[in-house]
Design an enzyme around this catalytic site. Structure first.
Site, PDB file in Angstrom:
ATOM      1  N   HIS A  88      15.244  -8.506  -6.056  1.00  0.00           N
ATOM      2  CA  HIS A  88      15.960  -7.914  -7.199  1.00  0.00           C
ATOM      3  C   HIS A  88      16.969  -6.850  -6.758  1.00  0.00           C
ATOM      4  O   HIS A  88      17.966  -6.615  -7.427  1.00  0.00           O
ATOM      5  CB  HIS A  88      14.951  -7.309  -8.186  1.00  0.00           C
ATOM      6  CG  HIS A  88      15.400  -7.305  -9.603  1.00  0.00           C
ATOM      7  ND1 HIS A  88      14.590  -7.625 -10.655  1.00  0.00           N
ATOM      8  CD2 HIS A  88      16.600  -7.027 -10.158  1.00  0.00           C
ATOM      9  CE1 HIS A  88      15.262  -7.534 -11.786  1.00  0.00           C
ATOM     10  NE2 HIS A  88      16.484  -7.167 -11.509  1.00  0.00           N
ATOM     11  N   TYR A 131      11.078  -7.686 -15.908  1.00  0.00           N
ATOM     12  CA  TYR A 131      11.278  -7.792 -17.365  1.00  0.00           C
ATOM     13  C   TYR A 131       9.958  -7.997 -18.115  1.00  0.00           C
ATOM     14  O   TYR A 131       9.933  -7.967 -19.337  1.00  0.00           O
ATOM     15  CB  TYR A 131      12.229  -8.958 -17.707  1.00  0.00           C
ATOM     16  CG  TYR A 131      13.535  -8.999 -16.958  1.00  0.00           C
ATOM     17  CD1 TYR A 131      14.029  -7.877 -16.310  1.00  0.00           C
ATOM     18  CD2 TYR A 131      14.296 -10.160 -16.894  1.00  0.00           C
ATOM     19  CE1 TYR A 131      15.227  -7.918 -15.599  1.00  0.00           C
ATOM     20  CE2 TYR A 131      15.500 -10.213 -16.207  1.00  0.00           C
ATOM     21  CZ  TYR A 131      15.944  -9.088 -15.544  1.00  0.00           C
ATOM     22  OH  TYR A 131      17.130  -9.139 -14.851  1.00  0.00           O
TER      23      TYR A 131
END
Ligand SMILES: NC(=O)c1ccc[n+]([C@@H]2O[C@H](COP(=O)([O-])OP(=O)(O)OC[C@H]3O[C@@H](n4cnc5c(N)ncnc54)[C@H](OP(=O)(O)O)[C@@H]3O)[C@@H](O)[C@H]2O)c1
Length: 284
Positions: free
Chosen positions: A119, A58
């Site tokens: 992730h 992000y």
């Protein structure tokens, strides 16, 4: 035999199998730029959130960490009261993962992450094994308090069980009434892996669905709160994202009402395998 639901502590946290606990509710910061991540984290902390979910991907670990540190200092809150998660973007090698963990810690200005996730399962069995070993070793070194995975499908969890490695405490997957992943939920619950729901609002894609609208009106609660309450009542960790200060507050007002069994059943019936972002739970 029904799967066990996670044990709650008196302050609304869920106990993880490694002895640590995690606030069941937090702020997601996906697709927030630096300013948005900083402002939203501070607004969330002001509203009582104690948990922020960021990721290397992000590109906002720095503003989240800075907002938490400054807010704690200004309010006299011990930094240890705020739970911070980050995630590893690339699955390449053991050395790369070890180095990336250290870079993330530096960016977030912390000595240790409360929770750190792979992730995704992308890369295949050998790479997954090496990356997981890097997380296990970083935990032993004290760099990570708890370790988990994200977007792991049933076969990826089964692979870890078969390898007899330390199991993740959390699997963060796409979870909401329109995407229920029953097989993944089952294997995780049976193995004491807490489910963490990303996209708990279905990224606002089904807010006009007649069942959602009906339950929202019957309860006198907004649509977002109906989605989030469904996740909470299933025992999932929920991390709704918002950059809007009013929605940051309303998304946290979940603890003074309950969906009844019929409402839960109706919401449970809405699964349509709705992919709101990416879907990698079946990769090799
Ligand atoms: N592990 C993974 O692969 C993965 C993938 C995706 C997400 N995540 C994590 O999960 C978090 C949540 O998922 P998400 O951000 O994809 O989606 P989400 O939380 O389901 O939905 C966010 C969207 O809903 C809007 N929204 C928020 N509250 C609302 C409300 N009360 N009423 C109307 N609209 C509302 C937001 O807009 P505004 O911001 O304008 O309010 C945004 O467009 C992420 O931020 C991230 O931390 C993880």
């Amino acid at each position: 035999m029904p799967a066990p639901t996670p044990v709650k502590t008196s302050d609304g946290r869920l106990k993880m199998r490694d002895g640590n606990s995690i606030p069941q509710f937090g702020l997601g910061v996906y697709e927030m730029n630096d300013q948005e991540a900083y402002d939203s984290t501070r607004a969330a902390l002001d509203a009582g959130y104690k948990h922020v979910d960021t990721a290397e991907w992000y590109e906002n670990e720095e503003p989240c960490g800075r907002a938490i540190n400054e807010w704690c200092k200004e309010t006299g809150t011990p930094r240890s009261e705020i739970f911070l998660t980050s995630k590893l973007m690339h699955n390449k090698t053991y050395e790369q993962a070890s180095a990336d963990i250290r870079k993330s810690l530096k960016r977030a200005q912390v000595d240790t992450f409360d929770l750190y996730l792979m992730h995704s399962p992308i890369g295949g069995p050998e790479i997954r094994k090496n990356i997981w070993r890097a997380l296990v070793d970083a935990k032993k070194e004290g760099l990570l308090k708890s370790i988990g995975v994200s977007n792991f499908g049933k076969k990826h969890i089964q692979e870890m069980i078969d390898q007899k490695v330390e199991l993740p405490v959390v699997n963060q997957i796409d979870l909401h009434p329109f995407m229920r992943h029953p097989e993944i939920v089952e294997i995780c619950e049976q193995n004491d892996i807490i489910l963490e729901a990303w996209g708990p609002l279905a990224r606002a894609m089904r807010f006009n669905h007649p069942s959602i609208q009906k339950i929202s009106k019957a309860k006198g609660r907004d649509v977002g709160q109906i989605f989030l309450r469904w996740g909470l009542q299933h025992g999932f960790i929920i991390i709704p994202k918002s950059v809007n200060p009013k929605r940051i507050v309303s998304n946290s007002q979940l603890f003074d009402f309950e969906l009844d069994a019929d409402e839960m059943k109706e919401l449970d019936g809405l699964d349509e395998y709705l992919v709101t972002d990416w879907d990698v739970v079946d990769v090799e």
